[in-house]
Design an enzyme around this catalytic site. Sequence first.
Site, PDB file in Angstrom:
ATOM      1  N   GLY A  11       0.786  -1.237   0.000  1.00  0.00           N
ATOM      2  CA  GLY A  11       0.000   0.000   0.000  1.00  0.00           C
ATOM      3  C   GLY A  11       0.815   1.281   0.000  1.00  0.00           C
ATOM      4  O   GLY A  11       0.322   2.336   0.411  1.00  0.00           O
ATOM      5  N   ASN A  18       1.732   3.143  -2.498  1.00  0.00           N
ATOM      6  CA  ASN A  18       1.141   4.162  -3.381  1.00  0.00           C
ATOM      7  C   ASN A  18      -0.097   4.780  -2.728  1.00  0.00           C
ATOM      8  O   ASN A  18      -0.316   5.996  -2.820  1.00  0.00           O
ATOM      9  CB  ASN A  18       0.785   3.555  -4.739  1.00  0.00           C
ATOM     10  CG  ASN A  18       1.989   3.518  -5.665  1.00  0.00           C
ATOM     11  OD1 ASN A  18       2.429   4.556  -6.155  1.00  0.00           O
ATOM     12  ND2 ASN A  18       2.543   2.325  -5.887  1.00  0.00           N
ATOM     13  N   ARG A  28     -15.024 -14.889 -10.869  1.00  0.00           N
ATOM     14  CA  ARG A  28     -14.602 -13.481 -10.955  1.00  0.00           C
ATOM     15  C   ARG A  28     -15.807 -12.553 -10.956  1.00  0.00           C
ATOM     16  O   ARG A  28     -15.798 -11.491 -10.348  1.00  0.00           O
ATOM     17  CB  ARG A  28     -13.821 -13.247 -12.258  1.00  0.00           C
ATOM     18  CG  ARG A  28     -12.364 -13.512 -12.135  1.00  0.00           C
ATOM     19  CD  ARG A  28     -11.603 -13.062 -13.373  1.00  0.00           C
ATOM     20  NE  ARG A  28     -10.368 -13.816 -13.469  1.00  0.00           N
ATOM     21  CZ  ARG A  28      -9.306 -13.622 -12.714  1.00  0.00           C
ATOM     22  NH1 ARG A  28      -9.305 -12.680 -11.809  1.00  0.00           N
ATOM     23  NH2 ARG A  28      -8.233 -14.376 -12.849  1.00  0.00           N
ATOM     24  N   MET A  86      -4.024  -6.402  -7.041  1.00  0.00           N
ATOM     25  CA  MET A  86      -3.503  -7.426  -7.936  1.00  0.00           C
ATOM     26  C   MET A  86      -4.573  -8.451  -8.325  1.00  0.00           C
ATOM     27  O   MET A  86      -4.395  -9.662  -8.163  1.00  0.00           O
ATOM     28  CB  MET A  86      -2.296  -8.124  -7.289  1.00  0.00           C
ATOM     29  CG  MET A  86      -1.192  -7.151  -6.895  1.00  0.00           C
ATOM     30  SD  MET A  86      -0.638  -6.070  -8.232  1.00  0.00           S
ATOM     31  CE  MET A  86       0.617  -7.101  -8.966  1.00  0.00           C
ATOM     32  N   ILE A 125      -7.301  -9.382 -11.642  1.00  0.00           N
ATOM     33  CA  ILE A 125      -7.785  -9.053 -12.986  1.00  0.00           C
ATOM     34  C   ILE A 125      -9.278  -8.773 -12.870  1.00  0.00           C
ATOM     35  O   ILE A 125     -10.018  -9.557 -12.269  1.00  0.00           O
ATOM     36  CB  ILE A 125      -7.506 -10.225 -13.948  1.00  0.00           C
ATOM     37  CG1 ILE A 125      -5.997 -10.377 -14.136  1.00  0.00           C
ATOM     38  CG2 ILE A 125      -8.216 -10.012 -15.277  1.00  0.00           C
ATOM     39  CD1 ILE A 125      -5.577 -11.595 -14.927  1.00  0.00           C
ATOM     40  N   LEU A 126      -9.688  -7.630 -13.398  1.00  0.00           N
ATOM     41  CA  LEU A 126     -11.077  -7.203 -13.234  1.00  0.00           C
ATOM     42  C   LEU A 126     -11.899  -7.556 -14.480  1.00  0.00           C
ATOM     43  O   LEU A 126     -11.385  -7.526 -15.607  1.00  0.00           O
ATOM     44  CB  LEU A 126     -11.111  -5.693 -12.985  1.00  0.00           C
ATOM     45  CG  LEU A 126     -10.407  -5.277 -11.682  1.00  0.00           C
ATOM     46  CD1 LEU A 126     -10.105  -3.787 -11.675  1.00  0.00           C
ATOM     47  CD2 LEU A 126     -11.242  -5.679 -10.466  1.00  0.00           C
ATOM     48  N   HIS A 145       0.959   1.231 -13.037  1.00  0.00           N
ATOM     49  CA  HIS A 145       1.659   0.015 -13.462  1.00  0.00           C
ATOM     50  C   HIS A 145       3.151   0.318 -13.521  1.00  0.00           C
ATOM     51  O   HIS A 145       3.559   1.366 -14.033  1.00  0.00           O
ATOM     52  CB  HIS A 145       1.151  -0.441 -14.836  1.00  0.00           C
ATOM     53  CG  HIS A 145       1.782  -1.712 -15.285  1.00  0.00           C
ATOM     54  ND1 HIS A 145       1.449  -2.939 -14.724  1.00  0.00           N
ATOM     55  CD2 HIS A 145       2.759  -1.959 -16.185  1.00  0.00           C
ATOM     56  CE1 HIS A 145       2.195  -3.882 -15.286  1.00  0.00           C
ATOM     57  NE2 HIS A 145       2.992  -3.316 -16.179  1.00  0.00           N
ATOM     58  N   LEU A 159      -5.816  -5.853 -19.956  1.00  0.00           N
ATOM     59  CA  LEU A 159      -4.939  -5.806 -18.777  1.00  0.00           C
ATOM     60  C   LEU A 159      -3.810  -4.796 -18.982  1.00  0.00           C
ATOM     61  O   LEU A 159      -3.140  -4.802 -20.021  1.00  0.00           O
ATOM     62  CB  LEU A 159      -4.339  -7.203 -18.526  1.00  0.00           C
ATOM     63  CG  LEU A 159      -3.392  -7.317 -17.328  1.00  0.00           C
ATOM     64  CD1 LEU A 159      -4.142  -7.101 -16.031  1.00  0.00           C
ATOM     65  CD2 LEU A 159      -2.677  -8.660 -17.343  1.00  0.00           C
ATOM     66  N   ASP A 160      -3.597  -3.943 -17.963  1.00  0.00           N
ATOM     67  CA  ASP A 160      -2.520  -2.958 -17.990  1.00  0.00           C
ATOM     68  C   ASP A 160      -2.522  -2.171 -19.299  1.00  0.00           C
ATOM     69  O   ASP A 160      -1.513  -2.061 -20.003  1.00  0.00           O
ATOM     70  CB  ASP A 160      -1.161  -3.635 -17.768  1.00  0.00           C
ATOM     71  CG  ASP A 160      -1.078  -4.266 -16.394  1.00  0.00           C
ATOM     72  OD1 ASP A 160      -1.678  -3.708 -15.457  1.00  0.00           O
ATOM     73  OD2 ASP A 160      -0.436  -5.310 -16.268  1.00  0.00           O
TER      74      ASP A 160
HETATM   75  C1  GAR Z   1       3.462  -0.996  -7.346  1.00  0.00           C
HETATM   76  O1  GAR Z   1       4.773  -1.057  -7.841  1.00  0.00           O
HETATM   77  C2  GAR Z   1       2.464  -0.935  -8.490  1.00  0.00           C
HETATM   78  O2  GAR Z   1       2.947  -0.189  -9.589  1.00  0.00           O
HETATM   79  C3  GAR Z   1       2.309  -2.384  -8.839  1.00  0.00           C
HETATM   80  O3  GAR Z   1       2.284  -3.051  -7.612  1.00  0.00           O
HETATM   81  C4  GAR Z   1       3.081  -2.324  -6.679  1.00  0.00           C
HETATM   82  C5  GAR Z   1       2.250  -2.100  -5.444  1.00  0.00           C
HETATM   83  O4  GAR Z   1       3.020  -1.497  -4.430  1.00  0.00           O
HETATM   84  N1  GAR Z   1       1.123  -2.612  -9.607  1.00  0.00           N
HETATM   85  C6  GAR Z   1       1.017  -3.514 -10.583  1.00  0.00           C
HETATM   86  O5  GAR Z   1       1.913  -4.271 -10.879  1.00  0.00           O
HETATM   87  C7  GAR Z   1      -0.322  -3.526 -11.302  1.00  0.00           C
HETATM   88  N2  GAR Z   1      -0.239  -4.251 -12.532  1.00  0.00           N
HETATM   89  P1  GAR Z   1       2.311  -0.742  -3.240  1.00  0.00           P
HETATM   90  O6  GAR Z   1       1.292  -1.734  -2.656  1.00  0.00           O
HETATM   91  O7  GAR Z   1       3.420  -0.462  -2.271  1.00  0.00           O
HETATM   92  O8  GAR Z   1       1.646   0.475  -3.771  1.00  0.00           O
END
Ligand code: GAR
Length: 219
Positions: A12, A14, A62, A87, A89-90, A106, A141-142
């Site tokens: 978490g 971000n 899903r 994480m 897939i929606l 991403h 995706l992404d």
């Molecule tokens: C981050 O690096 C984010 O960019 C990545 O997961 C990490 C989460 O870190 N997201 C993906 O790979 C999505 N495809 P965090 O929980 O510390 O924010």
Amino acid sequence: MKSIVILISGRGSNMEAIVRAQPDGARIRAVISNRADAAGLVFARDHGIETAVVDHRAFASRDAFDAELATVIDGYAPDLVVLAGFMRILTDGFVEHYRGRLLNIHPSLLPAFPGLHTHRRAIESGVRVHGATVHFVTPDLDCGPVVIQAAVPVLPADDEDTLAARVLEHEHRIYPQAVRWFVEERLTLDGAGRVRVRDEGPAHGCIVPPLDADLRTGP
Ligand code: GAR
């Protein structure tokens, strides 16, 4: 006042960066995780933010998981839903429901390296520049209209961890910036599906490392 719901699956960091930078006119209504043990939930609770867990393992499909997730999210009536290391897939239906108000970050310069293990793949492929992308979410995706990107150099001595740390530092800058633009109603999607940012300033949604002084000035 714009209401924001943030979805996480783990650390978490971000989410934390967005909470710390919370712009005027925004209120983080809730942090929701698909995992009860997501470390980020502790930070959210400590900061007086409501949390909820929707455990994907409790659902047979899903569609069923996404339906319950959407019900919980919509209970907070958010203007913006922020995927911050969420994480899962929606389903197309979920993404469509939040069209134009669902952001993701991403850890690559999309469209390069969608999916997992982006830092390892960047090193293995030999690219010199790597980075992170905030984008509106579309069913692929992404993928989806890019809001802001940060580029970092891939250094000869990098391994997956050092490169990930350098990228993450920039993730923590660009995601709060993108959220701020949304809250200030400065983001628009044009007819071609490209993002326009009103008065975005000289960076143009792109943060790049400075060049060596001699490269900048030339011979
Ligand atoms: C981050 O690096 C984010 O960019 C990545 O997961 C990490 C989460 O870190 N997201 C993906 O790979 C999505 N495809 P965090 O929980 O510390 O924010």
